[in-house]
Design a protein around this motif. Structure first.
Motif, PDB file in Angstrom:
ATOM      1  N   MET A 224      11.181   0.093   1.516  1.00 44.33           N
ATOM      2  CA  MET A 224       9.788   0.174   1.087  1.00 44.33           C
ATOM      3  C   MET A 224       9.715  -0.289  -0.360  1.00 44.33           C
ATOM      4  O   MET A 224      10.337   0.319  -1.233  1.00 44.33           O
ATOM      5  CB  MET A 224       9.272   1.608   1.230  1.00 44.33           C
ATOM      6  CG  MET A 224       9.296   2.087   2.684  1.00 44.33           C
ATOM      7  SD  MET A 224       9.444   3.880   2.859  1.00 44.33           S
ATOM      8  CE  MET A 224      11.207   4.095   2.689  1.00 44.33           C
TER       9      MET A 224
ATOM     10  N   ILE B  41       8.383  -0.717  -3.948  1.00 48.64           N
ATOM     11  CA  ILE B  41       7.521  -0.022  -4.908  1.00 48.64           C
ATOM     12  C   ILE B  41       7.021  -1.006  -5.962  1.00 48.64           C
ATOM     13  O   ILE B  41       5.841  -1.012  -6.315  1.00 48.64           O
ATOM     14  CB  ILE B  41       8.281   1.146  -5.584  1.00 48.64           C
ATOM     15  CG1 ILE B  41       8.892   2.087  -4.538  1.00 48.64           C
ATOM     16  CG2 ILE B  41       7.389   1.887  -6.568  1.00 48.64           C
ATOM     17  CD1 ILE B  41       7.897   2.669  -3.550  1.00 48.64           C
ATOM     18  N   SER B  42       7.927  -1.844  -6.477  1.00 49.15           N
ATOM     19  CA  SER B  42       7.539  -2.855  -7.468  1.00 49.15           C
ATOM     20  C   SER B  42       8.481  -4.052  -7.361  1.00 49.15           C
ATOM     21  O   SER B  42       9.616  -3.925  -6.905  1.00 49.15           O
ATOM     22  CB  SER B  42       7.564  -2.285  -8.885  1.00 49.15           C
ATOM     23  OG  SER B  42       8.886  -1.923  -9.259  1.00 49.15           O
TER      24      SER B  42
ATOM     25  N   PRO C 167       5.006  -5.194  -3.679  1.00 46.12           N
ATOM     26  CA  PRO C 167       4.625  -3.782  -3.725  1.00 46.12           C
ATOM     27  C   PRO C 167       3.757  -3.376  -2.539  1.00 46.12           C
ATOM     28  O   PRO C 167       2.822  -4.079  -2.169  1.00 46.12           O
ATOM     29  CB  PRO C 167       3.846  -3.675  -5.040  1.00 46.12           C
ATOM     30  CG  PRO C 167       4.404  -4.771  -5.881  1.00 46.12           C
ATOM     31  CD  PRO C 167       4.691  -5.892  -4.918  1.00 46.12           C
ATOM     32  N   GLY C 168       4.137  -2.262  -1.910  1.00 47.55           N
ATOM     33  CA  GLY C 168       3.416  -1.744  -0.761  1.00 47.55           C
ATOM     34  C   GLY C 168       3.936  -2.254   0.574  1.00 47.55           C
ATOM     35  O   GLY C 168       3.603  -1.701   1.612  1.00 47.55           O
ATOM     36  N   ASP C 169       4.751  -3.319   0.553  1.00 46.98           N
ATOM     37  CA  ASP C 169       5.318  -3.848   1.794  1.00 46.98           C
ATOM     38  C   ASP C 169       6.527  -3.015   2.218  1.00 46.98           C
ATOM     39  O   ASP C 169       7.185  -2.394   1.385  1.00 46.98           O
ATOM     40  CB  ASP C 169       5.779  -5.299   1.618  1.00 46.98           C
ATOM     41  CG  ASP C 169       4.633  -6.273   1.392  1.00 46.98           C
ATOM     42  OD1 ASP C 169       3.483  -5.935   1.740  1.00 46.98           O
ATOM     43  OD2 ASP C 169       4.902  -7.371   0.869  1.00 46.98           O
ATOM     44  N   ALA C 170       6.817  -3.040   3.502  1.00 46.60           N
ATOM     45  CA  ALA C 170       8.005  -2.370   4.040  1.00 46.60           C
ATOM     46  C   ALA C 170       8.660  -3.290   5.051  1.00 46.60           C
ATOM     47  O   ALA C 170       7.998  -4.117   5.682  1.00 46.60           O
ATOM     48  CB  ALA C 170       7.626  -1.042   4.705  1.00 46.60           C
TER      49      ALA C 170
END
Length: 124
Positions: free
Chosen positions: A58, A60-61, A75-78
């Motif tokens: 996941m 975060i940055s 960011p925000g992707d998994a």
């Protein structure tokens, strides 16, 4: 309940990578391991490895790639890397990249040269 305070979480380093241990069997979680992964700018694994369990990354940055031919993630992707698929993490940006990683406890890895690796210290 076990609380892992950020200031007390164990840290482990490899060239260009810092692992901050969160949940693991030695830190109160019998079935799940999680850690924060910080990648230096431009860092890229030289060789691939595989795991015998699914692993979730996941972001975060930062901007990263998780598999050799994988998509760029931000960011925000998994990303879910299915057991047996090659993993080759790279920071594509000029700033540190931070990810959270989760995997079932007790996993085993295999390096590209066939070397078997048991769960590392940040996941033990």
């Amino acid at each position: 309940m076990t609380v892992i305070r950020a200031a007390e979480a164990p840290r482990f380093e490899l060239p260009g990578i810092e692992f901050t241990g969160l949940a693991s069997p030695s830190r109160g979680s019998a079935g799940l391991c999680t850690w924060r992964l910080t990648l230096s700018p431009g860092m890229a694994n030289e060789q691939t490895h595989t795991l015998d369990r699914d692993e979730v990354f996941m972001v975060i940055s930062g901007q990263v790639r998780i598999t050799p031919d994988g998509e760029e993630l931000g960011p925000g992707d998994a990303a879910v890397v299915v057991a047996g698929d090659p993993i080759q993490v790279a920071n594509l940006g000029s700033e540190p990249a931070v990810l959270h990683v989760a995997i079932t406890a007790g996993f085993t890895g295999k390096m590209a040269d066939g070397t078997i690796v048991q769960a590392p210290a940040w996941a033990s």
